[in-house]
Design a protein around this motif. Structure first.
Motif: not given
Length: 454
Positions: A183-192, A407-425
């Motif tokens: 699912v995640a490696s197919v852009p049209s599926r990922l967008a859903r 199969w553990s860890g982030p997929r190649n080309g995927s987003n960061a493992v842990n992210s913080t929103g702006s102004g979120s501490g």
């Protein structure tokens, strides 16, 4: 208008008071500024594929609650009068993530934790079965920061306690389809994989798909709060939507349930309710005591639309009874079995490719299996169908070899493992009931449980 309960630390029990429910917006169809993004417009309207018992299925999952706790809550009892109460519906294992993974892929592959995994692209899911019949689908995740975000979690502004640091409202482990690379490696599926502002746009545009998985955020689903908090969320979100024909029409089946129970020493049964206009009027307010598991979500969908199968737990007839009113409409014969005959609270005891202590490579599905839909087993491109469980090597302990599963860890080309929103501490905010409580519960080791090799 909505007062917040103080988060007062109790030194004796090392737990915080559960906060009072805070609605994210004025209603479920009103865009909320507490989500990192508004929306990207609605999904395109898709042509409906006719089903035998329902035309749309909406899965709504809440968290970590024993059957008796949910069944004694007023909101759930009110909803039960409008639908069918399932009192022999069981989760498959502990903790959360393997149950989510199993519900869409027919297996949890030995997983016994909530770590970051990327299941390889030749492992199929319900998405493959749906798209083979042109049935539309989407995953709606309340606080996902943007469509198709693949990160392990996301920290947003704390709207429940505005004086506190940012909070981890979104976690990937509760977003099952994105865990599969098919699912995640197919852009049209990922967008859903969309947030709740997108959901509101899709409802208002009459553009909801036919298969949906809905996950509230970590406070609204009860994970970091309580079943009463989750009940308040249902009153805010689900109750009004039941009266909206863009969400709930005569062909809609809503499955409201929990990922697992909280008592690891008891059989892993949870409350499940079947709601929506597709539930026959004569069945509303009744209880169905047929034995079901999360695999029944797959077999029921397969039966309804005459789909193929995954050749995994969805074709294990002991674990995949079809919801009774759907079985009646499709001619499927369920097995007469009690939940007391099958224990499904194993944790880390089942060999598989996602179990570092009992590692076995991914094997092919059972291509000779026949699922509830009667179609053939879906075999993904690149799958070696000769590498079956019968010829797989004996399990090995990767942990003893100082290795992790591949199969553990982030997929190649995927987003960061842990992210913080702006102004979120800071990221990684603790459970609102204090992390030490969850650690004590989820650190429990159960010996001697029955391992289900599916």
């Amino acid at each position: 208008m909505y007062a917040l309960a103080s988060l007062v630390l109790l030194p004796v029990v090392l737990a915080a008071q559960v906060p009072q429910f805070v609605p994210p917006s004025e209603g479920p169809l009103v865009a909320s500024s507490i989500y990192p993004g508004f929306n990207n417009g609605s999904l395109p309207k898709a042509e409906q594929v006719s089903g035998k018992a329902f035309q749309r299925i909406i899965h709504i999952w809440l968290e970590n609650t024993d059957f008796l706790s949910a069944n004694s809550t007023a909101a759930f009892n009110t909803l039960a009068t409008q639908g069918i109460r399932l009192d022999q519906y069981c989760a498959l294992t502990h903790p959360s993530e393997p149950n989510y993974v199993a519900s869409v892929g027919g297996d949890f592959f030995g997983m016994g934790d909530d770590n970051l995994y990327n299941i390889p692209a030749n492992i199929s899911t319900v998405v493959d079965l749906l798209e083979a019949k042109n049935i539309s689908w989407a995953s709606y995740q309340e606080n996902i920061p943007f469509d198709g975000y693949e990160g392990y979690n996301y920290t947003s502004k704390n709207y429940v306690n505005t004086s506190a640091p940012g909070y981890v409202y979104y976690v990937r482990k509760h977003n099952p389809t994105i865990i599969y690379d098919s699912v995640a490696s197919v852009p049209s599926r990922l967008a859903r994989h969309r947030n709740f502002n997108d959901f509101a746009a899709d409802v208002n545009a009459s553009a909801l798909p036919q298969w949906m998985f809905v996950t509230p955020n970590m406070v609204d689903d009860g994970h970091d709060t309580s079943v009463d908090y989750a009940a308040s969320w249902l009153q805010y979100w689900l109750f009004p939507l039941l009266n909206d024909t863009n969400f709930n029409d005569n062909g809609t089946l809503i499955v409201l349930t929990f990922d697992e129970n909280e008592s690891y020493t008891e059989n892993n049964c949870v409350l499940a309710l079947l709601l929506g206009g597709a539930v026959p009027s004569r069945a509303r307010g009744t209880t169905d005591s047929t034995y079901y598991t999360h695999y029944s979500l797959l077999s029921t969908v397969e039966a309804n639309w005459g789909l193929g199968s995954l050749g995994r737990g969805d074709t294990n007839k002991t674990l995949s009874n079809v919801f009774s009113f759907v079985a009646a409409a499709t001619g499927y014969k369920n097995l007469n079995i009690s939940s007391s005959e099958v224990l499904t609270n194993a944790t880390g005891t089942i060999p598989g490719p996602l179990n570092p202590g009992l590692y076995v490579p991914f094997t092919a599905p059972n291509t000779s299996a026949v699922g509830a839909g009667g179609g053939s087993v879906f075999v993904a491109s690149g799958m070696n169908t000769s590498f079956t469980a019968a010829v797989a090597p004996s399990p090995v302990n990767l942990t003893q070899q100082n290795k992790t599963v591949p199969w553990s860890g982030p997929r190649n080309g995927s987003n960061a493992v842990n992210s913080t929103g702006s102004g979120s501490g800071k990221s990684g905010a603790v459970d609102m009931r204090e992390g030490i409580v969850g650690a004590a519960i989820f650190g429990t080791i159960l010996a001697g449980v029955v391992a289900l090799l599916v």
